[in-house]
Write a protein that holds these residues in place. Sequence first.
Motif, PDB file in Angstrom:
ATOM      1  N   ASP A 172       4.064 -20.771  -1.442  1.00 46.27           N
ATOM      2  CA  ASP A 172       4.808 -20.206  -0.312  1.00 46.27           C
ATOM      3  C   ASP A 172       3.819 -19.402   0.523  1.00 46.27           C
ATOM      4  OD1 ASP A 172       6.368 -18.380   1.334  1.00 46.27           O
ATOM      5  OD2 ASP A 172       8.104 -19.007   0.164  1.00 46.27           O
ATOM      6  N   ALA A 185       4.266 -17.336   3.020  1.00 43.84           N
ATOM      7  CA  ALA A 185       4.667 -15.948   3.246  1.00 43.84           C
ATOM      8  C   ALA A 185       4.363 -15.092   2.019  1.00 43.84           C
ATOM      9  CB  ALA A 185       6.150 -15.878   3.600  1.00 43.84           C
ATOM     10  N   VAL A 186       4.659 -15.614   0.836  1.00 43.94           N
ATOM     11  CA  VAL A 186       4.385 -14.870  -0.394  1.00 43.94           C
ATOM     12  C   VAL A 186       2.880 -14.703  -0.576  1.00 43.94           C
ATOM     13  CG1 VAL A 186       4.606 -14.908  -2.903  1.00 43.94           C
ATOM     14  CG2 VAL A 186       6.527 -15.604  -1.473  1.00 43.94           C
ATOM     15  N   ALA A 212       0.586 -14.562   1.744  1.00 38.41           N
ATOM     16  CA  ALA A 212       0.107 -13.556   2.699  1.00 38.41           C
ATOM     17  C   ALA A 212       0.491 -12.155   2.239  1.00 38.41           C
ATOM     18  CB  ALA A 212       0.680 -13.847   4.082  1.00 38.41           C
ATOM     19  N   ALA A 213       1.697 -11.996   1.690  1.00 37.84           N
ATOM     20  CA  ALA A 213       2.133 -10.681   1.216  1.00 37.84           C
ATOM     21  C   ALA A 213       1.275 -10.212   0.044  1.00 37.84           C
ATOM     22  CB  ALA A 213       3.605 -10.744   0.806  1.00 37.84           C
ATOM     23  N   ARG A 214       0.933 -11.143  -0.858  1.00 43.44           N
ATOM     24  CA  ARG A 214       0.080 -10.767  -1.988  1.00 43.44           C
ATOM     25  C   ARG A 214      -1.315 -10.371  -1.507  1.00 43.44           C
ATOM     26  NH1 ARG A 214       1.428 -15.206  -6.773  1.00 43.44           N
ATOM     27  NH2 ARG A 214       3.229 -14.086  -7.633  1.00 43.44           N
ATOM     28  N   GLU A 215      -1.829 -11.091  -0.530  1.00 42.01           N
ATOM     29  CA  GLU A 215      -3.140 -10.741   0.015  1.00 42.01           C
ATOM     30  C   GLU A 215      -3.114  -9.353   0.616  1.00 42.01           C
ATOM     31  OE1 GLU A 215      -6.350 -12.319   3.376  1.00 42.01           O
ATOM     32  OE2 GLU A 215      -4.394 -13.292   3.146  1.00 42.01           O
ATOM     33  N   LEU A 216      -2.067  -9.050   1.369  1.00 42.01           N
ATOM     34  CA  LEU A 216      -1.947  -7.722   1.967  1.00 42.01           C
ATOM     35  C   LEU A 216      -1.868  -6.650   0.889  1.00 42.01           C
ATOM     36  CD1 LEU A 216       0.269  -6.690   4.955  1.00 42.01           C
ATOM     37  CD2 LEU A 216       0.510  -5.456   2.826  1.00 42.01           C
ATOM     38  N   GLN A 217      -1.072  -6.893  -0.146  1.00 40.33           N
ATOM     39  CA  GLN A 217      -0.898  -5.898  -1.196  1.00 40.33           C
ATOM     40  C   GLN A 217      -2.216  -5.637  -1.923  1.00 40.33           C
ATOM     41  OE1 GLN A 217       1.919  -7.019  -4.202  1.00 40.33           O
ATOM     42  NE2 GLN A 217       2.313  -4.900  -4.818  1.00 40.33           N
ATOM     43  N   ARG A 241      -4.593  -3.625   0.443  1.00 38.18           N
ATOM     44  CA  ARG A 241      -4.236  -2.214   0.634  1.00 38.18           C
ATOM     45  C   ARG A 241      -4.477  -1.393  -0.624  1.00 38.18           C
ATOM     46  NH1 ARG A 241      -1.253  -1.020   5.182  1.00 38.18           N
ATOM     47  NH2 ARG A 241      -1.747   1.110   4.555  1.00 38.18           N
ATOM     48  N   PHE A 261      -6.511  -5.269   6.896  1.00 42.97           N
ATOM     49  CA  PHE A 261      -5.208  -4.621   6.769  1.00 42.97           C
ATOM     50  C   PHE A 261      -5.323  -3.109   6.842  1.00 42.97           C
ATOM     51  CE2 PHE A 261      -4.859  -8.668   4.455  1.00 42.97           C
ATOM     52  CZ  PHE A 261      -3.829  -9.248   5.170  1.00 42.97           C
TER      53      PHE A 261
END
Length: 916
Positions: A690, A692-693, A695-700, A703, A711
């Motif tokens: 997925d 979107a998932v 990309a969210a994991r990469e952001l997390q 950070r 980010f």
Amino acid sequence: MVTGEIRWVRYGPEALQALRGVVAEAKADDAMAPVTVLVPNNIAGIVARRFLAHGLGPDRRGIAAIRFTTLRHIAEQLAAPTFAGASRRPATSAVTAAAVRACLDTDPGTFAPVAAHPATARALARSHRALRDVDPEALPHLVRVSSLTADVVRLHQATRDRLIDGFYDTTDLLHTATNLLGSGAASTDELGTLVLYLPQDLDRAETWMLRALAAAAPGLHVVAALTATERPDAAVVAAVAAVTATQDRDTDRAHDGDREPHTPAREEPTAHRVLTASDADDEVRCAVREVVAALREHPAHRLAVLYANVSPYARLLHEHLAAAGITVNGAGVRPVAERATARLLLGLLENARTGFRRGDVMRTLGEVPLTTFTGARVSVARFERVSREAGVIGGEDWQAKLEAYVERQEHEAATTDYESSRAHARRNVEAGEQLLTFVTDLQRSLDDAARTSTWHALGRAMLDLLDAVLTEDRRRRLPLEEQYALGVVERVLTGLTALDTQGLAPSLLGLEEVLGVELESALPRVGRFGEGVLVAPLSQAVGLDLDEVWVVGLSEDLYPGRLHEDSLLPERVRAASAGQLPSTRTTLDTKHRQLLAAFDTAPRVTASFPRGDLRRSSERLPSRWLLPSLRALSGNPNLAATRWADGVGASQAWLHSSPSFAASVLDTDEPSTRQEWAMRAASATHDLEDDAVAAARELQRARESNEFTRFDGNLTGSEGLTDFATGERLVSPTSLERYAICPHAWFVQRMLHVEPVESPEEAIEINALDVGNIVHESFDQLVTEATERGELPGYGQPWSDAQRRRLQEIGAATADRFESEGLTGHPRLWPVARLRLLTTLDRMVTDDNEWRRGSAPGWSPASWPSASTAPSRSASTFRMPGASPSTVPPTRSTRPATEPSSSRTSRPAAPARSAA
């Protein structure tokens, strides 16, 4: 009178078995003998019919000649021909609402300050329905309670007088049917044997009707259910007493010798399991998971989820069950009044009542895709921006301020030097003219509708208005739910003709109230009963027979919740009625009985409650009516509601506690939706494929790391960004300062060009920037005129009185122009601010004269460009004595405190102070 046995049973399967026995006895000698079963509601009738369809015994399959109906339907069957012969028609909610509005307009009395509000008429209509069950002889006792009650009773009687000749309501049906049965004019032979099945609360008219029916019927049997709790069972016992005792209609008292019905002792029903969750949303998710698991053992139509409160449970259950792919049936979630097409018409009527306030108009236009009266598409975003920039608030602003806005934009298009600015101004002119034409046509259509003389014409006018703004092509594109709602709206408008027979004057306010009542009560059912899992309120628990039931929302603040007293018929008024108006406390008894009935409907019942409300950050306690279940299951008879968790171990089989949504999803063996399965897979580090998932994991990860990533603001290597280090693009100190203060705000405003929206409705007073602009423009025009005429005061010379008066004229004209542009705030406060501003101009002239007396020679203006031709306000031209003209920077007085916003035309600054 009762000719058969009164069978006291429990709710659920036991009641159905008792009904089967009664019907089998009635049909023992003749399978085609007619039997009529009086049921408490339609759902109970469907359940009973399907249960009896399996047969009355092992060798008696099928059933025939049996009818399931309610007491009010029988009254309609018996009395409707009488009213039809007298040319009286049903008093629908719309008819009653119109009659109440007519009476309220004629003589509002105490309600005069709030008579124009639709909620007042709705509240009086509810009071009218309640008072219909009170004897006319008892009404004078209510009048003496208070002046408010006196006006309520007066309006009730006036409404009744308006309707009595041409209409009839449910109370009229019940009274007429009672009289027909008592006089023998109505026959009950075709009803056959009567069976009173699971009687519930009866009002006085229903009680008399039931007595008359019991006396006239050839046979009457009773199957009544008890919950073994005195107060909830009181209404059931009273209903049975109505048919077992001969009572006086005038006194409502049983004659001597009447026997009390026998009520056998039973244990109070309790839930078999308890579920508790962190909040309502988590509670519903847990219940849905259990429903998914139960579907492996039971068919869907044998399962039900009952909710204690509509909000928030009705929508949550439908949403989560739909996400789990489970078919459901039950009461609708959204009445027609909440649909966009219904809100469109109600919003238009509200706009006409409140003066076409800009915000309300834009909200109404945004409900569904509309067209103008000329067929062009309505762009709500463009209309909103244009009306905001024009300063429209409502009322007459639409005409005056939109015309002024179009004139300003035409001037901008004719004078600006840039093609992009001219194109933007021309688009604004087009949008402003289109909005002005549309609003004018809309106001004219509603004004024409308000002047109609009949309800039929008013309904036709509103239908024409809908046809004009909601074309057939756009109607076909609406969702099916919206098309259904539009059909209901059109049927209500078409049915307004019935109001013309009683001479009720039509009005837009009356139409708004009629539509509100009709559309609020129009709640389309979801699915078909018996197809899928039943999702229904607890009020539908009576008469159900299921395999497994979940009851959600059993917290004290939701069920029973706070008891609200009727503001128009408070408890002291009900006490004065000597029992003819039921106490508001009876609503609690009814709720308690419905919950206990739900506990008896299935061999496995799970009761659940939320421990808190995350939206309000508050804790919740289990309902007082759930406490017996907690005590029975825990074995602690002294368990208190505030200490319900004491002594209850998490390993108890009867208790399931969800710590939180996240914990439940990770621990459950039965994920119910695609989202929950994905969350479980993600927690196990499976690749979901997925984007979107990912990309969210990469952001997390970025950070949480110690690295400086994109980010965190590192845009090195990103393409398309301006490199300010090359020196090709200038950066102002103000821009750097704003970036240092808040980089995100700088990014949004400077890069994305997103500016804060300033609504004219929120402008209470004129802001300092516009005050400064008025002062600067006024002095600019005064100095320009004086320079052109050669009348500018020289060294040591004061401004003349004529020039002082001219400044006041210029200031007043400039202030009026700003007012026409909608920049001066609330009209109640603007006159004071305007007077203060003109006083400030006069005081500035006085101060300047004082300064001139003590000033030294040296400066005099050589030339002053006019406001319309000034190329810049960054410098002014001055001539020193004996020198050629030179350009010098402006003084602080020539620069406004803050730069005007980009959406507002720049205004020239006031001149620098000079001496001859």
